[in-house]
Motif scaffolding. Sequence first.
Motif, short mmCIF file in Angstrom:
data_model
loop_
_atom_site.label_atom_id
_atom_site.label_comp_id
_atom_site.label_asym_id
_atom_site.label_seq_id
_atom_site.Cartn_x
_atom_site.Cartn_y
_atom_site.Cartn_z
N GLU A 18 0.82 -1.20 0.00
CA GLU A 18 0.00 0.00 0.00
C GLU A 18 0.86 1.26 0.00
OE1 GLU A 18 -4.18 0.58 2.17
OE2 GLU A 18 -2.50 0.50 3.54
N LEU A 19 2.05 1.14 0.59
CA LEU A 19 2.93 2.31 0.72
C LEU A 19 4.10 2.30 -0.25
CD1 LEU A 19 2.90 2.54 4.61
CD2 LEU A 19 2.06 4.28 3.04
N GLU A 20 4.20 1.29 -1.08
CA GLU A 20 5.33 1.22 -2.02
C GLU A 20 5.31 2.36 -3.02
OE1 GLU A 20 8.28 -1.52 -3.07
OE2 GLU A 20 8.12 -0.24 -1.31
N ASN A 21 4.14 2.72 -3.50
CA ASN A 21 4.03 3.80 -4.48
C ASN A 21 3.17 4.92 -3.90
OD1 ASN A 21 5.43 2.43 -6.66
ND2 ASN A 21 3.63 1.09 -6.76
N PRO A 22 3.68 6.15 -3.90
CA PRO A 22 2.96 7.25 -3.27
C PRO A 22 1.52 7.41 -3.74
CG PRO A 22 5.16 7.94 -3.83
CD PRO A 22 4.97 6.56 -4.42
N ALA A 23 1.30 7.46 -5.05
CA ALA A 23 -0.06 7.70 -5.54
C ALA A 23 -0.30 7.06 -6.89
CB ALA A 23 -0.32 9.19 -5.61
N SER A 24 0.38 5.99 -7.17
CA SER A 24 0.25 5.38 -8.49
C SER A 24 -0.27 3.95 -8.41
CB SER A 24 1.62 5.38 -9.19
OG SER A 24 2.57 4.66 -8.42
N ASP A 25 -1.12 3.69 -7.41
CA ASP A 25 -1.66 2.34 -7.26
C ASP A 25 -3.05 2.20 -7.88
OD1 ASP A 25 -3.01 3.91 -5.51
OD2 ASP A 25 -2.46 2.80 -3.70
N GLY A 26 -3.37 3.08 -8.82
CA GLY A 26 -4.65 2.97 -9.51
C GLY A 26 -5.80 3.65 -8.81
N LYS A 27 -5.52 4.28 -7.68
CA LYS A 27 -6.58 4.96 -6.95
C LYS A 27 -6.42 6.48 -7.09
CE LYS A 27 -6.86 1.21 -3.56
NZ LYS A 27 -6.74 0.85 -2.13
N ALA A 28 -7.47 7.19 -6.72
CA ALA A 28 -7.50 8.64 -6.94
C ALA A 28 -6.84 9.39 -5.79
CB ALA A 28 -8.94 9.11 -7.12
N TRP A 29 -5.56 9.17 -5.62
CA TRP A 29 -4.80 9.90 -4.60
C TRP A 29 -4.45 11.29 -5.13
CZ3 TRP A 29 -4.23 8.28 0.30
CH2 TRP A 29 -4.46 6.92 0.56
N GLU A 30 -4.68 12.31 -4.33
CA GLU A 30 -4.38 13.69 -4.69
C GLU A 30 -3.22 14.21 -3.86
OE1 GLU A 30 -7.85 16.02 -4.00
OE2 GLU A 30 -9.20 14.50 -4.84
N SER A 31 -2.33 14.96 -4.51
CA SER A 31 -1.21 15.56 -3.80
C SER A 31 -1.74 16.67 -2.90
CB SER A 31 -0.19 16.12 -4.79
OG SER A 31 0.87 16.75 -4.09
N LEU A 32 -1.36 16.64 -1.63
CA LEU A 32 -1.85 17.62 -0.65
C LEU A 32 -0.73 18.56 -0.20
CD1 LEU A 32 -4.26 18.52 1.12
CD2 LEU A 32 -3.43 16.92 2.87
N VAL A 33 0.44 17.99 0.10
CA VAL A 33 1.59 18.77 0.55
C VAL A 33 2.83 18.24 -0.15
CG1 VAL A 33 3.07 19.37 2.52
CG2 VAL A 33 0.59 19.25 2.82
N GLU A 34 3.63 19.14 -0.67
CA GLU A 34 4.89 18.75 -1.28
C GLU A 34 6.00 19.65 -0.73
OE1 GLU A 34 4.97 18.58 -5.49
OE2 GLU A 34 3.27 17.21 -5.66
N SER A 35 7.04 19.05 -0.17
CA SER A 35 8.17 19.81 0.32
C SER A 35 9.42 18.96 0.18
CB SER A 35 7.98 20.22 1.79
OG SER A 35 8.03 19.09 2.64
N GLU A 36 10.55 19.53 0.54
CA GLU A 36 11.81 18.80 0.39
C GLU A 36 11.87 17.57 1.29
OE1 GLU A 36 16.62 19.61 0.95
OE2 GLU A 36 15.20 21.25 1.08
N SER A 37 11.25 17.67 2.46
CA SER A 37 11.34 16.58 3.43
C SER A 37 10.06 15.79 3.62
CB SER A 37 11.78 17.13 4.79
OG SER A 37 10.83 18.08 5.26
N CYS A 38 8.95 16.24 3.01
CA CYS A 38 7.66 15.59 3.27
C CYS A 38 6.71 15.74 2.10
CB CYS A 38 7.04 16.20 4.53
SG CYS A 38 5.43 15.55 4.97
#
Length: 213
Positions: A18-38
């Motif tokens: 479930e955690l291997e791929n951030p948001a590419s597992d075929g589900k509608a995951w949306e990016s919420l926060v993007e930073s250098e460390s998180c």
Amino acid sequence: MERQGDFSEEEFRKACAELENPASDGKAWESLVESESCNIYQMLDEQSGFYNYKAFGDFKDCSPSLYAEVYMDLEYRKQWDAYVKELYEKEICGKMVIYWEVKYPFPVSNRDYVYIRDGRDINLNGRMVRVILAKSFSTPEIPEKCGVIRVSDYRQSLVIESNGKEGCKVSMFYHDNPGGTIPSWLVNWIAKNGVPNFLQDIQKACKNYPKKT
């Protein structure tokens, strides 16, 4: 105290996948926060109406073993987590069960959790990772409190591994149906700030850990 056996091998493997791929597992995951460390992603859970979250952090000054130890140390969490109202662990029917009451801002009622957790080292595609799982647990020995809403639908999983240097990479899945009525501003605040703040707070806690050698 950590006990083995509350989660199956399949559950550990599923958490890793479930955690291997951030948001590419075929589900509608949306990016919420993007930073250098998180980096944090969200996806609406249609059954509960609340969001699931995936968070990916890079902790340059914290080893995997230290991060895992700090995360599992409930007594220490009372010192660094300002939202803890009450937190303890007790043995019930052969299981180590955790009670956790979380402070919410007035006029929203506090929430509390009763859950079990388990940790295991797993060989994941040639990488040794530490996996920690937690989920709700129902028992009459910890009854609900007046004025506090019991969260009965809670699940969290963490995968902790080396970043190849002196630090660690942490992947986290979080599902929580807080129940009751929560104003939209608080839901939005938790989404935008709650998870990043937790990751920052635990990073500071790792640096200040009194058992650190």
